[in-house]
Structures are given as C-alpha cells and as structure tokens.
Enzyme design. Structure first.
Site, PDB file in Angstrom:
ATOM      1  N   HIS A 232       4.723   1.404   3.283  1.00 25.35           N
ATOM      2  CA  HIS A 232       4.759  -0.028   2.986  1.00 25.35           C
ATOM      3  C   HIS A 232       5.166  -0.228   1.535  1.00 25.35           C
ATOM      4  O   HIS A 232       5.136   0.719   0.736  1.00 25.35           O
ATOM      5  CB  HIS A 232       3.382  -0.668   3.223  1.00 25.35           C
ATOM      6  CG  HIS A 232       2.333  -0.171   2.266  1.00 25.35           C
ATOM      7  ND1 HIS A 232       1.684   1.042   2.422  1.00 25.35           N
ATOM      8  CD2 HIS A 232       1.847  -0.695   1.109  1.00 25.35           C
ATOM      9  CE1 HIS A 232       0.827   1.221   1.429  1.00 25.35           C
ATOM     10  NE2 HIS A 232       0.915   0.188   0.602  1.00 25.35           N
ATOM     11  N   ASP A 234       4.043  -2.892  -1.709  1.00 24.90           N
ATOM     12  CA  ASP A 234       2.970  -3.842  -2.017  1.00 24.90           C
ATOM     13  C   ASP A 234       3.600  -5.209  -2.275  1.00 24.90           C
ATOM     14  O   ASP A 234       4.724  -5.290  -2.781  1.00 24.90           O
ATOM     15  CB  ASP A 234       2.188  -3.379  -3.256  1.00 24.90           C
ATOM     16  CG  ASP A 234       1.460  -2.056  -3.014  1.00 24.90           C
ATOM     17  OD1 ASP A 234       1.206  -1.718  -1.833  1.00 24.90           O
ATOM     18  OD2 ASP A 234       1.150  -1.357  -3.995  1.00 24.90           O
ATOM     19  N   HIS A 289       5.963   3.362  -0.222  1.00 28.54           N
ATOM     20  CA  HIS A 289       5.024   4.479  -0.396  1.00 28.54           C
ATOM     21  C   HIS A 289       4.078   4.578   0.797  1.00 28.54           C
ATOM     22  O   HIS A 289       3.958   3.647   1.589  1.00 28.54           O
ATOM     23  CB  HIS A 289       4.247   4.333  -1.719  1.00 28.54           C
ATOM     24  CG  HIS A 289       3.484   3.035  -1.847  1.00 28.54           C
ATOM     25  ND1 HIS A 289       4.098   1.827  -2.095  1.00 28.54           N
ATOM     26  CD2 HIS A 289       2.161   2.757  -1.754  1.00 28.54           C
ATOM     27  CE1 HIS A 289       3.192   0.868  -2.160  1.00 28.54           C
ATOM     28  NE2 HIS A 289       1.999   1.409  -1.941  1.00 28.54           N
ATOM     29  N   ARG A 299      -9.848  12.345   0.143  1.00 33.25           N
ATOM     30  CA  ARG A 299      -9.115  11.715  -0.957  1.00 33.25           C
ATOM     31  C   ARG A 299      -9.628  10.292  -1.142  1.00 33.25           C
ATOM     32  O   ARG A 299      -9.913   9.592  -0.168  1.00 33.25           O
ATOM     33  CB  ARG A 299      -7.622  11.716  -0.622  1.00 33.25           C
ATOM     34  CG  ARG A 299      -6.775  11.070  -1.647  1.00 33.25           C
ATOM     35  CD  ARG A 299      -5.295  11.435  -1.482  1.00 33.25           C
ATOM     36  NE  ARG A 299      -4.581  10.791  -2.560  1.00 33.25           N
ATOM     37  CZ  ARG A 299      -4.099   9.558  -2.491  1.00 33.25           C
ATOM     38  NH1 ARG A 299      -4.192   8.856  -1.379  1.00 33.25           N
ATOM     39  NH2 ARG A 299      -3.497   9.021  -3.538  1.00 33.25           N
TER      40      ARG A 299
HETATM   41  C1  LIG Z   1      -3.602  -9.145  -2.041  1.00 29.90           C
HETATM   42  C2  LIG Z   1      -3.360  -8.335  -1.047  1.00 29.90           C
HETATM   43  C3  LIG Z   1      -2.343  -7.272  -1.053  1.00 29.90           C
HETATM   44  C4  LIG Z   1      -2.615  -6.518   0.240  1.00 29.90           C
HETATM   45  C5  LIG Z   1      -3.059  -7.620   1.145  1.00 29.90           C
HETATM   46  C6  LIG Z   1      -4.078  -8.331   0.249  1.00 29.90           C
HETATM   47  O1  LIG Z   1      -4.396  -9.588   0.732  1.00 29.90           O
HETATM   48  C7  LIG Z   1      -5.350  -7.481   0.107  1.00 29.90           C
HETATM   49  C8  LIG Z   1      -5.123  -6.032   0.445  1.00 29.90           C
HETATM   50  C9  LIG Z   1      -3.754  -5.492   0.038  1.00 29.90           C
HETATM   51  C10 LIG Z   1      -3.354  -4.287   0.870  1.00 29.90           C
HETATM   52  C11 LIG Z   1      -3.935  -2.946   0.371  1.00 29.90           C
HETATM   53  C12 LIG Z   1      -3.449  -1.817   1.312  1.00 29.90           C
HETATM   54  C13 LIG Z   1      -1.951  -1.884   1.583  1.00 29.90           C
HETATM   55  C14 LIG Z   1      -1.544  -3.341   1.934  1.00 29.90           C
HETATM   56  C15 LIG Z   1      -0.077  -3.419   2.357  1.00 29.90           C
HETATM   57  C16 LIG Z   1      -2.530  -3.875   2.941  1.00 29.90           C
HETATM   58  O2  LIG Z   1      -2.470  -3.816   4.140  1.00 29.90           O
HETATM   59  O3  LIG Z   1      -3.588  -4.475   2.284  1.00 29.90           O
HETATM   60  C17 LIG Z   1      -1.858  -4.242   0.744  1.00 29.90           C
HETATM   61  C18 LIG Z   1      -1.444  -5.711   0.839  1.00 29.90           C
HETATM   62  C19 LIG Z   1      -0.100  -5.999   0.203  1.00 29.90           C
HETATM   63  O4  LIG Z   1       0.193  -5.569  -0.925  1.00 29.90           O
HETATM   64  O5  LIG Z   1       0.684  -6.683   0.863  1.00 29.90           O
HETATM   65  O1  LIG Z   2      -4.025   5.796  -1.487  1.00 24.13           O
HETATM   66  C1  LIG Z   2      -2.928   5.704  -2.001  1.00 24.13           C
HETATM   67  O2  LIG Z   2      -2.450   6.559  -2.731  1.00 24.13           O
HETATM   68  C2  LIG Z   2      -2.062   4.492  -1.717  1.00 24.13           C
HETATM   69  C3  LIG Z   2      -2.858   3.230  -1.557  1.00 24.13           C
HETATM   70  C4  LIG Z   2      -1.980   2.043  -1.393  1.00 24.13           C
HETATM   71  O3  LIG Z   2      -0.795   2.165  -1.258  1.00 24.13           O
HETATM   72  C5  LIG Z   2      -2.567   0.699  -1.393  1.00 24.13           C
HETATM   73  O4  LIG Z   2      -3.809   0.557  -1.432  1.00 24.13           O
HETATM   74  O5  LIG Z   2      -1.764  -0.267  -1.366  1.00 24.13           O
HETATM   75 FE   LIG Z   3       0.255   0.259  -1.455  1.00 19.64          FE
END
Ligand SMILES: C=C1C[C@]23C[C@@]1(O)CC[C@H]2[C@@]12CCC[C@@](C)(C(=O)O1)[C@H]2[C@@H]3C(=O)O
Ligand SMILES: O=C(O)CCC(=O)C(=O)O
Ligand SMILES: [Fe+2]
EC number: 1.14.11.15
Length: 358
Positions: A232, A234, A289, A299
């Site tokens: 994905h 961010d 990533h 981890r």
């Molecule tokens: C602010 C945010 C970014 C995120 C979605 C969220 O609302 C809270 C969690 C974030 C996260 C963390 C893990 C990877 C990710 C793709 C997910 O599923 O939840 C990211 C979201 C993002 O960056 O889009």
């Molecule tokens: O655990 C990791 O190294 C990646 C975590 C991550 O990509 C995320 O929280 O958005």
């Molecule tokens: Fe991420």
C-alpha cells in the site's frame, strides 16, 4: 469545525472481522485463509524483483549541512529514507516499543475490549486495507487518534495514565520532526513558506493532525506464504516509522523490485505519502511498501501518520506546475482523500488526477 480524523469514517462503515482475530501464538500451522499467492497481492502493480543489487534507501544524518538536498533526492527516487540524529530521545523510542509490546502481549479478549468499531478509526483490529484482500494478514494493529485514555483504561486498568503520557510525548516529538522534514524536502524544490502559507513554520503546528498506528507481526510458522501487511501507499503527507530490531518492511522501486529496509538502531524510517506526492505535483513519489513476517522473531512497528487538518485543501504548489500544463491533481482535503481511499484503495490517486483535454 472541520471533521476530525476520528470522525473520518462516520457514515462509511467497514466490515472487518476483528472478533475472529486469532491468538497467533496458538497456531502451529498457517491456516489456508492466511496463505498468500502472488495473485493475492496484485492491487498495486509492484515490479518483479530482479537479482538484488544491495541498493537501499538512504540513511540521512539530519545534522549534515546537505541534509535538505539528500532528503529531496530520496523523496524523488525512493519516496523513503531513514534518518539519524533526528533529536527524538532514544529512551522515548524504547518506551513506545515497550508500550507496543505490552499492548499486543495482552490476552486477545482484553484487546478486544478496545476493538475498533466499524465506523471508527481508533482501537484494536486488523488493518483497514484488509477489506480489499481475499486473504488475511499475519498481523494485528492498534490505531490511536485523539486521546487514547478511554481505550487504554480498558487495556490496562492500573497503568493507563503512564502509557497515555508516553503516547502524548511521542506524538509531540513526531509532530515537530515531521514538520521539519517536510520543510527540508520542500526547500530542496525551491518552495518557500510564502508558497505554502497554511504550513508556515512559525505556526503552532495546529494545521496538522496525526494517527499513531501500532503494528505487531507475530512469529509465523510459514513466513514465505504469509503477508504481514499488504502492499500500500500511505495517504499522508509523511509517515515516520519506528521499527524494532526485526527486519520486515519492504519498499518497492520500479527498477529494483522489493527492497528490505534494514533496521538501524535508533534511526527512523520516513515514507512520502500520497498527499505529499500531490503537493509536489508528482515530483515526490509516495512509496509502495509492505511488511513481511518472520519464523523466529516477532516484529513491532509504530507509524506516525501525519497530514493536514480537515479544512485544508491540498493541491500542487503552483510554482511546481508548468505554465502550459494543468496541475497533475485536483485539490483534496485529507478527509476526502481517506474516504476515497477507503472505497477505491489503489485507484484513489488516479481518481483525483486531472486529465489533459484533447
Ligand atoms: C489516518 C489514517 C491513515 C490510515 C488510515 C487512517 O485512518 C488510520 C490508519 C492508517 C493505516 C495504517 C496501516 C496502513 C493503512 C493503509 C491502513 O489500513 O490504516 C493506513 C491508512 C492510510 O495511510 O491510508
Ligand atoms: O510495519 C511496517 O514496517 C509498515 C507499517 C505500515 O506501513 C503502516 O502502518 O502504514
Ligand atoms: Fe504504511
């Protein structure tokens, strides 16, 4: 009052099976529902991996006089880099790692007392992106937006106040670091504070908001067939990631395929997110990533996901747009973008892209 991060998914429920979250330590074999094949991970097209060249994301010393240019170069080529001499006390990194380990070490039934609701952002559960995949990920997460007090009280009836203090201090340090990094990167492009007034360095940083994502990737009986966190990007401006001393994070580069980011004690990983890609009119790359898992070592990672308050429209900095071209993207708030991503995932960026009229 703009919508806060906490409310982003109100009215946008996501059905995620938190309540089926297993006690990973009890699984001696990888269940079929966790067995990934290459076609299960194709939503973002990552390049196939050619033989490893040993190239890796740069480790940048923030005290180096040329740090801004090094950061700019890393944002254009990799969309990611590691930083040393970042000023965040080592003790605080150790505290947040301890908190994360302690949280995920709790019994599943206790963690589920703070489960994320279908329309919420905060709490315990599987990653939001899980709804886009047929296979389950070998991980568990805990998201913090706003005060974690209510959730932490349910997790640790005695120690919750100490843990809240750690989160508050960690977020304070990350907020300052994130703004410093964004400006170093922008200055490398010749962008000044007059060009992006809403993010002025003299402000009290209240134009920004953040989520803290704690991740745990338990020891896995068949790591080569499992996926910790699927590929994905961010949705942030920047993400600052702390990883413990177990490798697992991989970044993708078109010419190199998947490259593992080695843990460097005391350093932090920085990812360019989709909003920074938009702001830079595509010059900075939001890094694709994922996280792999391990047969012998658990981890932990802590991601500080940082972006603008929900009333701020992000659009390409005019100075970075050619006078004869349209900006690459339409303007979008973080809230709008998160909702687009929650529905369209890998297609979110292309949905806000401007197309040249023929
Ligand atoms: C602010 C945010 C970014 C995120 C979605 C969220 O609302 C809270 C969690 C974030 C996260 C963390 C893990 C990877 C990710 C793709 C997910 O599923 O939840 C990211 C979201 C993002 O960056 O889009
Ligand atoms: O655990 C990791 O190294 C990646 C975590 C991550 O990509 C995320 O929280 O958005
Ligand atoms: Fe991420």
């Amino acid at each position: 009052m703009p919508a806060m991060l906490t409310d982003v998914f109100r009215g946008h429920p996501i059905h995620l099976p938190h309540s089926h979250q297993p006690d990973f330590t009890s699984l001696r074999e990888l269940p079929d529902s966790y067995k990934w094949t290459p076609k299960d991970d194709l939503l973002f097209a990552a390049a196939p991996s050619p033989p490893a060249t040993g190239e890796n994301i740069p480790l940048i010393d923030l005290d180096h006089p040329d740090a801004a240019n090094q950061i700019g170069h890393a944002c254009r080529t990799w969309g990611a880099f590691q930083i040393a001499n970042h000023g965040v006390p080592l003790g605080l990194l150790q505290d947040i790692e301890f908190l994360t380990g302690s949280l995920f070490g709790l019994p599943v039934q206790r963690k589920l007392k703070a489960a994320r609701s279908e329309t919420g952002v905060s709490g315990y559960g599987v990653a939001r992106i899980a709804s886009f995949f047929n296979k389950k990920m070998w991980s568990e997460g805990f998201t913090i937006t706003g005060s974690p007090l209510n959730d932490f009280r349910k997790l640790w009836p005695q120690l919750h106040l100490n843990y809240c203090d750690i989160v508050e201090e960690y977020e304070e340090q990350m907020k300052k670091l994130a703004s410093k990094l964004m400006w170093l990167a922008l200055k490398s492009l010749g962008v000044s504070e007059e060009d992006v007034e809403w993010a002025s360095l003299n402000s009290d940083l209240n134009w920004a908001q953040a989520a803290l994502q704690l991740n745990h990737y338990p020891v896995c009986p068949e790591p080569d067939r499992a996926m910790g966190l699927a590929a994905h990007t961010d949705s942030t401006l920047l993400t600052i990631l702390y990883q413990n001393n177990t490798a697992g994070l991989q970044v993708s580069r078109d010419d190199l395929g998947w490259v593992t980011v080695p843990p460097v004690p005391g350093s932090l990983v920085v990812n360019v997110g989709d909003l920074f890609h938009i702001l830079s009119n595509g010059l900075f790359k939001s890094v694709l990533h994922r996280a792999r898992v391990n047969q012998t070592r658990a981890r932990l990672s802590v991601a500080f996901l940082w972006g603008p308050q929900s009333d701020i429209k992000i659009s390409p900095v005019p100075k970075l747009v050619s006078p004869v071209e349209l900006p690459l993207y339409r303007s979008v708030t973080w809230t709008e973008y998160l909702r687009t991503k929650a529905t369209h995932f890998n297609k979110a960026l292309s949905m806000i892209r401007n197309h040249r009229e023929e």
